[in-house]
Design an enzyme around this catalytic site. Structure first.
Site, PDB file in Angstrom:
ATOM      1  N   HIS A 128       0.607  -0.945   0.070  1.00 18.76           N
ATOM      2  CA  HIS A 128      -0.002  -0.035   0.091  1.00 18.76           C
ATOM      3  C   HIS A 128       0.972   1.242  -0.057  1.00 18.76           C
ATOM      4  CE1 HIS A 128      -2.677   2.685   2.131  1.00 18.76           C
ATOM      5  NE2 HIS A 128      -3.665   2.037   1.456  1.00 18.76           N
ATOM      6  N   ASP A 205       3.264  -4.067   8.081  1.00 18.53           N
ATOM      7  CA  ASP A 205       2.279  -4.005   8.206  1.00 18.53           C
ATOM      8  C   ASP A 205       0.961  -4.207   7.891  1.00 18.53           C
ATOM      9  OD1 ASP A 205       0.332  -2.020   7.057  1.00 18.53           O
ATOM     10  OD2 ASP A 205       0.371  -1.530   5.313  1.00 18.53           O
ATOM     11  N   GLN A 208      -4.420  -4.544   7.198  1.00 15.67           N
ATOM     12  CA  GLN A 208      -5.328  -5.769   7.020  1.00 15.67           C
ATOM     13  C   GLN A 208      -4.720  -7.302   7.157  1.00 15.67           C
ATOM     14  OE1 GLN A 208      -7.441  -4.846   4.618  1.00 15.67           O
ATOM     15  NE2 GLN A 208      -7.127  -2.735   4.182  1.00 15.67           N
ATOM     16  N   LYS A 231     -10.554  -0.564  10.722  1.00 12.99           N
ATOM     17  CA  LYS A 231     -10.005  -2.050   9.153  1.00 12.99           C
ATOM     18  C   LYS A 231     -10.637  -3.259  10.258  1.00 12.99           C
ATOM     19  CE  LYS A 231      -7.090  -0.461   6.284  1.00 12.99           C
ATOM     20  NZ  LYS A 231      -7.755   0.162   4.857  1.00 12.99           N
ATOM     21  N   CYS A 371      -4.644   2.342  -3.653  1.00 12.99           N
ATOM     22  CA  CYS A 371      -2.999   2.892  -2.852  1.00 12.99           C
ATOM     23  C   CYS A 371      -2.107   1.704  -3.478  1.00 12.99           C
ATOM     24  CB  CYS A 371      -3.397   3.346  -1.653  1.00 12.99           C
ATOM     25  SG  CYS A 371      -4.750   4.110  -1.474  1.00 12.99           S
TER      26      CYS A 371
HETATM   27  N1  PMP Z   1      -2.055   0.060   4.591  1.00 11.69           N
HETATM   28  C1  PMP Z   1      -3.131  -1.135   3.712  1.00 11.69           C
HETATM   29  C2  PMP Z   1      -2.353  -2.394   3.607  1.00 11.69           C
HETATM   30  C3  PMP Z   1      -4.208  -0.507   3.696  1.00 11.69           C
HETATM   31  O1  PMP Z   1      -5.114  -1.611   3.312  1.00 11.69           O
HETATM   32  C4  PMP Z   1      -3.981   0.324   4.475  1.00 11.69           C
HETATM   33  C5  PMP Z   1      -5.580   0.530   4.828  1.00 11.69           C
HETATM   34  N2  PMP Z   1      -6.309   1.070   3.557  1.00 11.69           N
HETATM   35  C6  PMP Z   1      -3.281   1.444   4.657  1.00 11.69           C
HETATM   36  C7  PMP Z   1      -1.678   0.260   4.970  1.00 11.69           C
HETATM   37  C8  PMP Z   1      -3.811   2.504   5.700  1.00 11.69           C
HETATM   38  O2  PMP Z   1      -3.779   2.630   6.867  1.00 11.69           O
HETATM   39  P1  PMP Z   1      -4.390   3.749   7.749  1.00 11.69           P
HETATM   40  O3  PMP Z   1      -6.055   4.094   6.948  1.00 11.69           O
HETATM   41  O4  PMP Z   1      -4.979   3.671   9.139  1.00 11.69           O
HETATM   42  O5  PMP Z   1      -3.997   5.287   7.870  1.00 11.69           O
END
Ligand code: PMP
Length: 413
Positions: A128, A205, A208, A231, A371
């Site tokens: 991401h 990270d 997910q 999430k 993203c």
């Molecule tokens: N990493 C991943 C794999 C995500 O899916 C997301 C959220 N779309 C993020 C980071 C960002 O997380 P946050 O919305 O808590 O900033």
């Protein structure tokens, strides 16, 4: 006799999510965008409102009962998250705004203190943007170099390529636990073993990962783990950075301000002990309490039951999507290697058109690059449509999706 797979009562879970009981465009809503943000169950919403109704005050400062209570709720929430992640110590849990801030914190503080020109940070092409851009920023400042681990044709990390990239120059690898775009579950413990063998650190990270997979940071043997509250049934704007205590203690602070100091002198200051060193300013106390309530909610369902249910859902979804002509699903085929996140293309139809027609059918999905532009480039697609499920989704939801995709096909025939 083999043990029956544990399952849970999805209908009962759905009753905890009143938001799901609504019609969109005259149809019962099907929410398939939980990878972007999950819905929140009543116990989480009730916990947040009860906090504001009875316990709200600023934390750590007050010498009065209400502030003591707010502080205790805040620190109890930290303990809940420590146990949710099986952290060795609650001081290893830092409250942040979300996974994005957790990663920025490590990149900015650990990165600035440890990276030199020519040092290497390994990422993967599944990441991401939250786990790419912070490293680009620190690489530009320090002269460090970024490398990307490639994937195979099912969107699984190529560990043979990781082995080629790892060297004495590697300082850190930053890797998603689970891909938000393809649903791939990465073999973190195996990656940690390889990364540590060259003396580098591993940041995971877990935006997910934490919602879907049991997280045990000690068993994963990673060095940092980033979690996002929204999430995993918690509120938006709150998250957790877990880090090994000795690493957090050695890192310089992130932001300066109240709460994070020990002594403030005219020219310089000294810092509070971890984790408060990284928590400048008034924290989102209600958010922290709500995130802990979400962790308790998931723990009560049980990770084994969640995983067993999700495996059944994946099999059903694969069959349903597989029956729609022209649909190509990206990511791992083996349900054991993925979560119920399905990025797909429908031949001849742009993902934005797919999502628009699905919306007219009452189905919420995401279309775009998720993203993950590096991944889209690797897959050689401009965008995909993504249907992502969570604990409240049923096989019927995927039947509705498949039927609506037939409508899309008819429109574009
Ligand atoms: N990493 C991943 C794999 C995500 O899916 C997301 C959220 N779309 C993020 C980071 C960002 O997380 P946050 O919305 O808590 O900033």
């Amino acid at each position: 006799m083999s043990k029956p797979a544990p399952v849970f009562d999805v209908a009962a879970v759905r009753r905890d999510f009143p938001i799901l009981e609504q019609e969109i465009n005259g149809r019962a809503m099907v929410y398939l965008d939980s990878a972007a943000s999950s819905q929140k169950p009543r116990p989480v919403i009730d916990t947040i409102s009860a906090f504001y109704l009875t316990d709200n005050a600023n934390v750590h400062r007050g010498l009065y009962e209400l502030s003591r209570r707010a502080t205790e709720r805040f620190e109890a929430a930290r303990r809940t998250m420590a146990s949710f992640l099986n952290a060795g110590h609650e001081r290893e849990v830092v409250w942040v705004r979300g996974a994005t801030e957790a990663i920025n914190l490590v990149a900015a503080t650990w990165g600035a203190a440890n990276l030199k020109p020519g040092d290497e940070v390994i990422l993967t092409c599944l990441e991401h943007h939250s786990n790419i851009v912070p490293w680009q920023l620190v690489a530009q400042r320090t002269g460090a170099v970024l490398r990307y681990v490639d994937i195979d044709d099912q969107g699984r990390l190529r560990l043979d390529h990781l082995d080629q990239l790892l060297s004495a120059r590697t300082r850190l690898m930053a890797c998603g636990h689970v891909s938000n775009a393809l649903g791939t579950i990465n073999p973190i413990a195996e990656i940690a073993r390889r990364v540590h063998a060259v003396g580098a650190l591993l940041l995971v990270d877990g935006a997910q990962g934490a919602p879907h997979v049991r997280v045990d940071v000690q068993a994963l043997d990673c060095d940092f783990y980033a979690v996002s509250g929204h999430k995993m049934c918690g509120p938006m704007g709150i998250g957790v950075l877990w880090g090994r205590r000795e690493l957090l203690e050695a890192m310089p602070p992130y932001q300066g301000g109240g709460e994070m100091i020990d002594q403030v002198l005219p020219e310089a200051s000294t810092w509070a002990a971890v984790p408060h060193k990284f928590e400048a300013g008034t924290p989102d106390v209600a958010g922290a309490v709500g995130m802990a309530a979400a962790a308790d909610y998931l723990a009560a369902i049980g990770h084994e039951a969640m995983a067993a249910q999700e495996q059944q859902l994946i099999r059903h979804a694969q069959r349903a999507l597989g029956n729609v002509p022209g649909v190509r699903v990206f990511g791992p085929v083996d349900p054991a290697e993925r979560i119920a996140v399905f990025s797909f293309e429908l031949a001849g139809v742009h993902p934005h058109d797919v999502a628009t027609i699905l919306d007219a059918e009452g189905i919420a999905v995401r279309a775009g690059h998720h993203c993950a532009q590096i991944l889209m480039r690797r897959l050689q697609v401009p965008a995909t449509t993504r249907a992502s499920a969570y604990i409240y989704n049923t096989p019927d939801d995927f039947d509705r999706l498949a039927a609506a995709l037939e409508v899309v096909r008819t429109v574009f025939a």
